[in-house]
Design a protein around this motif. Structure first.
Motif, short mmCIF file in Angstrom:
data_model
loop_
_atom_site.label_atom_id
_atom_site.label_comp_id
_atom_site.label_asym_id
_atom_site.label_seq_id
_atom_site.Cartn_x
_atom_site.Cartn_y
_atom_site.Cartn_z
N UNK A 108 37.53 56.28 58.54
CA UNK A 108 37.19 57.69 58.64
C UNK A 108 35.67 57.85 58.76
N UNK A 109 35.26 58.68 59.68
CA UNK A 109 33.83 58.96 59.89
C UNK A 109 33.64 60.47 59.83
N UNK A 110 32.67 60.91 59.07
CA UNK A 110 32.29 62.31 59.04
C UNK A 110 30.91 62.47 59.66
N UNK A 111 30.76 63.49 60.48
CA UNK A 111 29.53 63.69 61.24
C UNK A 111 28.95 65.06 60.91
N UNK A 112 27.63 65.10 60.74
CA UNK A 112 26.94 66.36 60.47
C UNK A 112 25.73 66.45 61.39
N UNK A 113 25.71 67.50 62.21
CA UNK A 113 24.58 67.71 63.12
C UNK A 113 23.53 68.59 62.44
N UNK A 114 22.29 68.38 62.85
CA UNK A 114 21.19 69.23 62.39
C UNK A 114 20.10 69.22 63.44
N UNK A 115 19.13 70.12 63.28
CA UNK A 115 17.98 70.14 64.15
C UNK A 115 18.00 71.22 65.22
N UNK A 116 19.09 71.96 65.30
CA UNK A 116 19.14 73.03 66.27
C UNK A 116 18.22 74.18 65.88
N UNK A 117 18.04 75.11 66.80
CA UNK A 117 17.20 76.26 66.51
C UNK A 117 16.83 77.00 67.77
N UNK A 118 15.83 77.84 67.64
CA UNK A 118 15.34 78.67 68.76
C UNK A 118 14.02 78.09 69.26
N UNK A 119 13.92 77.89 70.56
CA UNK A 119 12.72 77.33 71.15
C UNK A 119 12.47 78.01 72.49
N UNK A 120 11.22 78.08 72.89
CA UNK A 120 10.90 78.66 74.19
C UNK A 120 11.16 77.64 75.30
N UNK A 121 11.39 78.14 76.48
CA UNK A 121 11.58 77.27 77.64
C UNK A 121 10.36 76.35 77.79
N UNK A 122 10.64 75.09 78.08
CA UNK A 122 9.60 74.09 78.18
C UNK A 122 9.34 73.35 76.88
N UNK A 123 9.90 73.85 75.80
CA UNK A 123 9.70 73.23 74.50
C UNK A 123 10.65 72.08 74.24
N UNK A 124 10.60 71.57 73.01
CA UNK A 124 11.38 70.40 72.62
C UNK A 124 12.08 70.63 71.30
N UNK A 125 13.19 69.95 71.15
CA UNK A 125 13.91 69.89 69.88
C UNK A 125 14.47 68.47 69.74
N UNK A 126 14.65 68.05 68.48
CA UNK A 126 15.34 66.79 68.24
C UNK A 126 16.55 67.06 67.35
N UNK A 127 17.70 66.77 67.88
CA UNK A 127 18.93 66.90 67.12
C UNK A 127 19.24 65.58 66.41
N UNK A 128 19.84 65.70 65.23
CA UNK A 128 20.28 64.53 64.49
C UNK A 128 21.77 64.62 64.23
#
Length: 124
Positions: free
Chosen positions: A1-21
């Motif tokens: 069994x594997x449980x997964x939890x995402x994080x790192x989303x949000x609001x960003x302007x076009x051209x910007x960056x985000x890192x999801x985990x």
């Protein structure tokens, strides 16, 4: 069994960056391939990127090639999605998923475990 939890989303302007985990529980996580998918309301969920169990093979959707990078740290049971040069059309809920066969495939039905998703919103 594997449980997964995402994080790192949000609001960003076009051209910007985000890192999801994508943080996983489970002792055998390093044997699983991990994929990222995304879905907008009323639309089909689509493949974004995937990484094989060893990290030696990756796969990207054409729409994100050259902008997104998937990586993993098996010691931390975590997979990352670095998203650069974001566009408004990247706005979606992003999900990570684990595939016990260990290959970086794009087919959703191959994936055995899914996270709950994290919202990414890119403003113009």
């Amino acid at each position: 069994q594997v449980q997964l939890v995402e994080s790192g989303g949000g609001l960003v302007q076009a051209g910007g960056s985000l890192r999801l985990s994508c943080a996983a529980s489970g002792q055998t996580f390093n044997r699983y391939a991990v994929g990222w998918f995304r879905q907008a309301p009323g639309k089909e969920r689509e493949f974004v990127a995937a990484i094989a169990w060893s990290g030696g093979n990756t796969n990207y959707a054409d729409s994100v090639k050259g902008r997104f990078t998937i990586s993993r740290d098996n010691a931390k049971n975590t997979v990352y999605l670095q998203m650069n040069s974001l566009k408004p059309e990247d706005t979606d809920v992003y999900y990570c998923a684990a595939d016990k066969w260990g290959l970086a495939v794009a087919l959703q039905s191959d994936y055995d475990y899914w996270g709950q998703g994290t919202q990414v919103t890119v403003s113009s």
